[in-house]
Design a protein around this motif. Sequence first.
Motif, PDB file in Angstrom:
ATOM      1  N   GLU A   1      21.132  -1.839  14.933  1.00 29.15           N
ATOM      2  CA  GLU A   1      21.280  -2.054  16.373  1.00 29.15           C
ATOM      3  C   GLU A   1      22.275  -1.062  16.962  1.00 29.15           C
ATOM      4  O   GLU A   1      22.086  -0.551  18.081  1.00 29.15           O
ATOM      5  N   LEU A   2      23.331  -0.775  16.219  1.00 26.69           N
ATOM      6  CA  LEU A   2      24.316   0.190  16.679  1.00 26.69           C
ATOM      7  C   LEU A   2      23.702   1.580  16.800  1.00 26.69           C
ATOM      8  O   LEU A   2      23.960   2.315  17.768  1.00 26.69           O
ATOM      9  N   MET A   3      22.876   1.966  15.829  1.00 28.12           N
ATOM     10  CA  MET A   3      22.212   3.264  15.895  1.00 28.12           C
ATOM     11  C   MET A   3      21.249   3.334  17.081  1.00 28.12           C
ATOM     12  O   MET A   3      21.150   4.368  17.749  1.00 28.12           O
ATOM     13  N   ASN A   4      20.542   2.258  17.344  1.00 26.50           N
ATOM     14  CA  ASN A   4      19.639   2.229  18.496  1.00 26.50           C
ATOM     15  C   ASN A   4      20.424   2.357  19.803  1.00 26.50           C
ATOM     16  O   ASN A   4      19.990   3.051  20.732  1.00 26.50           O
ATOM     17  N   ALA A   5      21.576   1.684  19.866  1.00 28.73           N
ATOM     18  CA  ALA A   5      22.409   1.799  21.064  1.00 28.73           C
ATOM     19  C   ALA A   5      22.964   3.207  21.209  1.00 28.73           C
ATOM     20  O   ALA A   5      23.105   3.723  22.331  1.00 28.73           O
ATOM     21  N   THR A   6      23.263   3.844  20.081  1.00 25.74           N
ATOM     22  CA  THR A   6      23.745   5.230  20.118  1.00 25.74           C
ATOM     23  C   THR A   6      22.672   6.159  20.671  1.00 25.74           C
ATOM     24  O   THR A   6      22.946   7.030  21.506  1.00 25.74           O
TER      25      THR A   6
ATOM     26  N   ARG B   1      30.696  -6.855  19.067  1.00 26.67           N
ATOM     27  CA  ARG B   1      29.911  -7.558  18.050  1.00 26.67           C
ATOM     28  C   ARG B   1      30.295  -7.089  16.652  1.00 26.67           C
ATOM     29  O   ARG B   1      30.351  -7.890  15.708  1.00 26.67           O
ATOM     30  N   LEU B   2      30.524  -5.789  16.496  1.00 30.28           N
ATOM     31  CA  LEU B   2      30.969  -5.272  15.199  1.00 30.28           C
ATOM     32  C   LEU B   2      32.291  -5.907  14.780  1.00 30.28           C
ATOM     33  O   LEU B   2      32.453  -6.346  13.635  1.00 30.28           O
ATOM     34  N   GLU B   3      33.243  -5.942  15.694  1.00 27.38           N
ATOM     35  CA  GLU B   3      34.554  -6.491  15.369  1.00 27.38           C
ATOM     36  C   GLU B   3      34.471  -7.984  15.080  1.00 27.38           C
ATOM     37  O   GLU B   3      35.124  -8.485  14.154  1.00 27.38           O
ATOM     38  N   GLN B   4      33.673  -8.698  15.855  1.00 28.82           N
ATOM     39  CA  GLN B   4      33.525 -10.142  15.628  1.00 28.82           C
ATOM     40  C   GLN B   4      32.849 -10.418  14.290  1.00 28.82           C
ATOM     41  O   GLN B   4      33.268 -11.315  13.546  1.00 28.82           O
ATOM     42  N   PHE B   5      31.811  -9.646  13.964  1.00 28.55           N
ATOM     43  CA  PHE B   5      31.119  -9.841  12.692  1.00 28.55           C
ATOM     44  C   PHE B   5      32.060  -9.574  11.518  1.00 28.55           C
ATOM     45  O   PHE B   5      32.092 -10.347  10.547  1.00 28.55           O
ATOM     46  N   SER B   6      32.813  -8.488  11.598  1.00 33.80           N
ATOM     47  CA  SER B   6      33.741  -8.163  10.509  1.00 33.80           C
ATOM     48  C   SER B   6      34.773  -9.267  10.329  1.00 33.80           C
ATOM     49  O   SER B   6      35.095  -9.656   9.192  1.00 33.80           O
ATOM     50  N   GLN B   7      35.277  -9.799  11.432  1.00 32.07           N
ATOM     51  CA  GLN B   7      36.272 -10.870  11.341  1.00 32.07           C
ATOM     52  C   GLN B   7      35.675 -12.129  10.726  1.00 32.07           C
ATOM     53  O   GLN B   7      36.301 -12.776   9.868  1.00 32.07           O
ATOM     54  N   GLU B   8      34.462 -12.495  11.137  1.00 35.01           N
ATOM     55  CA  GLU B   8      33.826 -13.696  10.595  1.00 35.01           C
ATOM     56  C   GLU B   8      33.568 -13.558   9.092  1.00 35.01           C
ATOM     57  O   GLU B   8      33.800 -14.502   8.332  1.00 35.01           O
ATOM     58  N   ILE B   9      33.084 -12.406   8.652  1.00 36.42           N
ATOM     59  CA  ILE B   9      32.796 -12.216   7.230  1.00 36.42           C
ATOM     60  C   ILE B   9      34.075 -12.230   6.409  1.00 36.42           C
ATOM     61  O   ILE B   9      34.141 -12.831   5.330  1.00 36.42           O
ATOM     62  N   GLU B  10      35.109 -11.568   6.910  1.00 37.70           N
ATOM     63  CA  GLU B  10      36.372 -11.528   6.160  1.00 37.70           C
ATOM     64  C   GLU B  10      37.015 -12.913   6.084  1.00 37.70           C
ATOM     65  O   GLU B  10      37.711 -13.223   5.114  1.00 37.70           O
ATOM     66  N   GLU B  11      36.782 -13.748   7.100  1.00 33.80           N
ATOM     67  CA  GLU B  11      37.326 -15.112   7.054  1.00 33.80           C
ATOM     68  C   GLU B  11      36.515 -16.006   6.123  1.00 33.80           C
ATOM     69  O   GLU B  11      37.081 -16.818   5.391  1.00 33.80           O
ATOM     70  N   SER B  12      35.177 -15.858   6.139  1.00 43.70           N
ATOM     71  CA  SER B  12      34.335 -16.715   5.306  1.00 43.70           C
ATOM     72  C   SER B  12      34.266 -16.231   3.860  1.00 43.70           C
ATOM     73  O   SER B  12      34.029 -17.032   2.955  1.00 43.70           O
ATOM     74  N   MET B  13      34.477 -14.946   3.639  1.00 45.31           N
ATOM     75  CA  MET B  13      34.428 -14.373   2.288  1.00 45.31           C
ATOM     76  C   MET B  13      35.681 -13.528   2.090  1.00 45.31           C
ATOM     77  O   MET B  13      35.635 -12.290   2.194  1.00 45.31           O
ATOM     78  N   PRO B  14      36.820 -14.149   1.832  1.00 46.07           N
ATOM     79  CA  PRO B  14      38.090 -13.413   1.717  1.00 46.07           C
ATOM     80  C   PRO B  14      38.015 -12.329   0.648  1.00 46.07           C
ATOM     81  O   PRO B  14      37.374 -12.482  -0.389  1.00 46.07           O
ATOM     82  N   GLY B  15      38.695 -11.237   0.925  1.00 48.88           N
ATOM     83  CA  GLY B  15      38.733 -10.133  -0.034  1.00 48.88           C
ATOM     84  C   GLY B  15      37.772  -9.018   0.291  1.00 48.88           C
ATOM     85  O   GLY B  15      37.873  -7.927  -0.285  1.00 48.88           O
ATOM     86  N   LEU B  16      36.844  -9.254   1.201  1.00 49.33           N
ATOM     87  CA  LEU B  16      35.890  -8.206   1.561  1.00 49.33           C
ATOM     88  C   LEU B  16      36.477  -7.327   2.654  1.00 49.33           C
ATOM     89  O   LEU B  16      37.337  -7.746   3.411  1.00 49.33           O
ATOM     90  N   GLY B  17      35.956  -6.095   2.728  1.00 50.87           N
ATOM     91  CA  GLY B  17      36.390  -5.169   3.758  1.00 50.87           C
ATOM     92  C   GLY B  17      37.569  -4.313   3.367  1.00 50.87           C
ATOM     93  O   GLY B  17      38.095  -3.578   4.190  1.00 50.87           O
TER      94      GLY B  17
END
Length: 601
Positions: A237-242, A493-509
């Motif tokens: 989606e980011l590439m399409n927006a680009t 959306r990128l920042e929100q997704f990264s935050q949600e994943i890092e909170e639900s799966m600690p140690g990623l990123g």
Amino acid sequence: MSRGLFTRVNFLWIILVVSLTIETHRVKCHSCHEVKTAFQVRQIGPLKWVPETPGTDADLLVCKHQGPSCCTRKMEESYQVAVRRETVQNIRSYSFELNYLLLGHATAFQDTFQSLMTFSMTHISSLFESSYSSLSLDASPLITQLFSQLSLFVRGGNASVEASVHRFFDDLFPLVYGRLVNPGVAASLAGERLDCLRMTRQDMNPFGEQPRALARELGAALRAGRALTQALGLGMELMNATDAAMLTRDCSRALARMQYCSHCRGLTLIKPCPGYCLNVLRGCLASLTELNLPWRRHVALLEDLTHAVAGQHSLELALLGVEGKVNDAILFAQLHGPRLAATVDKVCGASTAEAPSSHTPTPTEGQVSTATATSPPASTPFSASPDVELRGRLAHLRSSLPLKPSKNDKPKSLKKISREFVGYIPRYKTFFGALPEMLCEGEMGLEFTCWNGEDVVESYTKKVVGNGVHAQRQNPELKVRGADPALMEVKDRLEQFSQEIEESMPGLGHREAWVETGSGIVEEGSGECDDEDGCQGSGDGTAHREGPDVSGGVVQQGSSPGSSAERPPVVRVKGRSGASVAVSPPSLLATLLLVLLLVPQ
């Protein structure tokens, strides 16, 4: 008198000839022929708009300068359209590779996920057909529903792994109880009694820890797969927006001034100064460069999620372990049949149609003796004794022959796909931050002079600004009025997704701190061999974790399941006399024969 007049006429003639020669040379040297050629080659517009000789056009808005010009107002407008088209095409040419990488691996991951789902579903269906034929027909839709929900979950749909697994065992319990544990009550299992068995399954716990263990293992593995699918989709989606990002009018004018205003003076080969080009492109792409930090963080998540799917939370092992967990769950219910029947009668009421059966059901005919064996202590109603647990494991070994596709037919494994993806994606981590520089590389030359937007100079003397919207306040070449709302929405959306994943799966990123050794992704000395080829952990590397292998056993720390150099596993069983016997079976067939001889009849 006549001689003086003749001399004066000759002098005037000479002056006229010289003047005409100089004017002809001047017109020839300042022809717009090269400008017309460049105008035609680049397909900017109709050639009739290009004058034959330089002139003065007071209507010019972008390419104004003192003196004659080969440009007209129509040419100037065409230059803006052309330079906008060329810049967008260049941006898309750079983003195409990244978009293709994301799309290709998203498709590859989904195909592999679906292949694993299909294989696991076929595996468990074969278990019911071969070992529990009385359940096979009615269990088939339950299996299909389970894997449909799992597949929907991985694709990002509205489904829950834990709820799907427990629903499967809720619906399976009445079948197991009425046809294997207590066949005499099969006819009476309908209506309220059937609903009672489904609703109280988790309270009665007829399948032991297997449902919870399966839900836990599948949940961990499939959550990583779901997150990876969503991350790849968000990247596309980011590439399409680009690609769809629009260049402003101020940007188009600045680009035309940089690229084509030199043509108006007949300078068709001069290149823009490096600093000048960076200022123009950083101003035009200010909103895109704002995506630099969120994208770098997103790439780190993509790498970690790829490793999690293929290694730390191996989706392959989790899906291939479904058959073993279901088989162990049914065996557990059979081994505790009497106590389970008493609990059912107490909770759901005694059956009026129950008839005594002279045949005690078994997992398969002639397989493992049923719950008439040693009864567990009353304090732990459904916990198996060591002997019962041992027989359960051996029975699972006998009924779970490994089904493995041939090397020619099997699809590309998750490990191979993940290695390819992780090998390529880091190259694009700085894509948005480096995009202005990449676009300027094709415009800058090695000449000692360059174009600064106004004249030919030896160097660009104005300040060169950095990336981002805020930095453009000091841009001397272009005024940036604000960020692109569509791109800022994708950034959020990128920042929100990264935050949600890092909170639900600690140690990623945090790829820099992630230690790959022992992760199950790539082992030293493994070469081109994968675990599905029977050589996981070959060489000097070891698999530093415990986990179920394909056949349902346990890989102990430091072992290499498929290595031919490993000694065969030692199995301890009790004979009829009670003596413990240690054996090293040379093959699975020998193990099965030995079990048949040693297990009490």
